[in-house]
Motif scaffolding. Sequence first.
Motif, short mmCIF file in Angstrom:
data_model
loop_
_atom_site.label_atom_id
_atom_site.label_comp_id
_atom_site.label_asym_id
_atom_site.label_seq_id
_atom_site.Cartn_x
_atom_site.Cartn_y
_atom_site.Cartn_z
N ARG B 30 3.85 13.66 -5.89
CA ARG B 30 4.30 13.96 -7.24
C ARG B 30 5.28 12.86 -7.60
NH1 ARG B 30 4.00 19.70 -8.17
NH2 ARG B 30 4.29 20.07 -5.96
N LEU B 31 5.06 12.18 -8.72
CA LEU B 31 5.95 11.08 -9.07
C LEU B 31 7.19 11.56 -9.81
CD1 LEU B 31 3.38 8.31 -9.99
CD2 LEU B 31 4.66 8.60 -7.88
N THR B 32 7.03 12.66 -10.59
CA THR B 32 8.19 13.28 -11.23
C THR B 32 8.10 14.77 -10.94
OG1 THR B 32 6.90 13.42 -13.28
CG2 THR B 32 8.47 11.61 -13.11
N PRO B 33 9.25 15.47 -10.90
CA PRO B 33 9.26 16.88 -10.45
C PRO B 33 8.32 17.80 -11.24
CG PRO B 33 11.49 16.02 -10.63
CD PRO B 33 10.58 14.97 -11.19
N ASP B 34 8.12 17.54 -12.55
CA ASP B 34 7.35 18.47 -13.38
C ASP B 34 5.86 18.13 -13.42
OD1 ASP B 34 8.24 16.16 -14.55
OD2 ASP B 34 8.26 16.98 -16.60
N GLN B 35 5.45 17.06 -12.75
CA GLN B 35 4.04 16.67 -12.78
C GLN B 35 3.26 17.32 -11.64
OE1 GLN B 35 3.52 12.49 -12.66
NE2 GLN B 35 3.52 12.26 -14.89
N PRO B 36 1.93 17.49 -11.84
CA PRO B 36 1.14 17.99 -10.71
C PRO B 36 1.00 16.89 -9.66
CG PRO B 36 -0.29 17.49 -12.58
CD PRO B 36 1.13 17.31 -13.06
N GLN B 37 0.62 17.27 -8.44
CA GLN B 37 0.45 16.28 -7.38
C GLN B 37 -0.77 15.42 -7.66
OE1 GLN B 37 0.46 18.56 -3.70
NE2 GLN B 37 2.45 17.68 -3.22
N THR B 38 -0.67 14.15 -7.33
CA THR B 38 -1.78 13.21 -7.51
C THR B 38 -2.26 12.77 -6.14
OG1 THR B 38 -0.61 12.43 -9.45
CG2 THR B 38 -2.52 11.17 -8.77
N GLU B 39 -3.59 12.63 -6.02
CA GLU B 39 -4.14 12.19 -4.75
C GLU B 39 -4.30 10.68 -4.74
OE1 GLU B 39 -7.39 13.96 -1.62
OE2 GLU B 39 -7.89 13.91 -3.75
N PHE B 40 -3.81 10.07 -3.69
CA PHE B 40 -3.79 8.61 -3.56
C PHE B 40 -4.60 8.27 -2.31
CE2 PHE B 40 -0.77 4.91 -2.43
CZ PHE B 40 -1.45 4.02 -3.23
N VAL B 41 -5.83 7.79 -2.52
CA VAL B 41 -6.74 7.59 -1.39
C VAL B 41 -7.14 6.12 -1.26
CG1 VAL B 41 -8.97 8.24 -0.38
CG2 VAL B 41 -7.69 9.90 -1.72
N THR B 42 -7.01 5.60 -0.05
CA THR B 42 -7.42 4.22 0.25
C THR B 42 -8.62 4.25 1.19
OG1 THR B 42 -5.15 3.46 0.03
CG2 THR B 42 -6.66 2.01 1.21
N THR B 43 -9.69 3.53 0.82
CA THR B 43 -10.81 3.33 1.74
C THR B 43 -10.93 1.82 1.97
OG1 THR B 43 -12.57 2.98 0.14
CG2 THR B 43 -12.01 5.27 0.65
N GLY B 44 -11.95 1.42 2.71
CA GLY B 44 -12.13 0.00 2.99
C GLY B 44 -12.54 -0.79 1.75
N TRP B 45 -12.96 -0.08 0.72
CA TRP B 45 -13.48 -0.79 -0.45
C TRP B 45 -12.77 -0.45 -1.76
CZ3 TRP B 45 -16.32 -4.52 1.42
CH2 TRP B 45 -17.00 -4.30 2.63
N SER B 46 -11.88 0.54 -1.74
CA SER B 46 -11.20 0.89 -2.99
C SER B 46 -9.91 1.66 -2.73
CB SER B 46 -12.11 1.75 -3.86
OG SER B 46 -12.22 3.05 -3.30
N THR B 47 -9.04 1.62 -3.73
CA THR B 47 -7.82 2.41 -3.72
C THR B 47 -7.79 3.19 -5.03
OG1 THR B 47 -6.66 0.79 -2.37
CG2 THR B 47 -5.30 2.30 -3.61
N HIS B 48 -7.73 4.51 -4.90
CA HIS B 48 -7.70 5.37 -6.09
C HIS B 48 -6.39 6.10 -6.18
CE1 HIS B 48 -12.10 4.84 -6.35
NE2 HIS B 48 -11.89 5.08 -7.63
N PHE B 49 -5.81 6.11 -7.37
CA PHE B 49 -4.63 6.92 -7.61
C PHE B 49 -5.03 7.94 -8.66
CE2 PHE B 49 -0.48 7.96 -9.40
CZ PHE B 49 0.16 8.32 -8.23
N GLY B 50 -5.31 9.17 -8.19
CA GLY B 50 -5.88 10.17 -9.09
C GLY B 50 -7.23 9.66 -9.56
#
Lengths: 143, 145
Positions: B30-50
Motif C-alpha cells: 500500500r503506497l498510502t494508508p487509504d489506498q488498497p494494496q497493489t500487487e508488484f510482480v517481477t518475472t524474467g520478462w516483465s515487471t507489473h505494478f498492479g
Amino acid sequence: MIGRPTAVALIVAGVVLTATAMVLPWYSTVYAGNVEVVVRAWGTQVVNKPGDWPAGDLSPWYGLPVALTAVLLVAGIWINRAALAGAAAQLGAVGITAVLLISERGHAVEQQGDFAIGYGLVFLVAGTLTALAGALAVQREPA
Amino acid sequence: MKLLSAVLLGLAAAAAVAATFLPLSELLIRLTPDQPQTEFVTTGWSTHFGGTKDEHGPLFGIPVAAAAATVLLGIRWRKVAYAGAAALAGVTGMLFVYLLNAISFHKAGNITIDPGLEAGFGNGIWVLISAVVLAFGAVVVHPDD
C-alpha cells in the motif's frame, strides 16, 4: 596455443581488474537539483540526498556473488576446473548486471536523469572477459 | 549414464526457462494508508505494478536463457555442461542478491505505511535454484571427459 603461463597471467589480470571493479562506481544517474545516485558493488550512495528520499539501500550486496567468483578464479591459478567455473559464473552475474543496467538507464532517461556508466563496470566486464579467455586457454593445457 | 546426463541437462534447461515465466518476487504493498494494496510482480520478462507494466523492467530472462542454452549444448561436451551450470549458478546468484535487496528495500520503506505488507520471493527463483542443482548433477554423471 598460448601456453599455460600466459593463460594463468590472463586469469590473474582478470582477478586484478575484477578486484578494482569492487571499489569503483558501476553506474550513476544525476537528477534535477544535483541529486546523484551512484551504484557500487557494496551499496548505493545518494549525493545531495533530498529529505523525502526513501530510506534503505537498494543494492548493498552486488559485490557478494562477484567476490565468490573472484575467489574461484584465484583458486583457478592452481585448479583448472575452478578457473572455468569462476569465469563462467562471473559472466552469468555480469549478464544480470547488464539487464539491470539497461533497465536503470531506461528509468533514468524517463525521469530526465543523466545516466553514466562508471569505471567499475568497465573494469568488471574487462576483468570477466580476460579471466574467461585465460580459463578457456588453461583447459587446453595439460595440468 | 550418457542418457541420464542428457535427460538431466534437458530438465535443467527446461526448468531454467520455465522459471523466467514464473514470479521471481511478489510484493503486496500500500503506497498510502487509504489506498488498497497493489500487487508488484517481477518475472524474467516483465515487471507489473498492479495493472501497469514497467516499460523498462529488467529482462532477467535473457541471461537465464543464454545460460540454459549453454547447459543444453553440454549434452555433447562435459566441459560445456560444466561451464553452462556455472554460468546458470552465477546468473541465479546475482539475481537472488538483487531480489533479496529489492524485497527488503520495499519492506523497510513501506512497513510504516502498511503493516499488512507482504513481500517475498516468487516460485520462479526456487525453480531456478533447482535448475542449477540439476545441471551440476548432470555434470557429475556426464561420461564424456
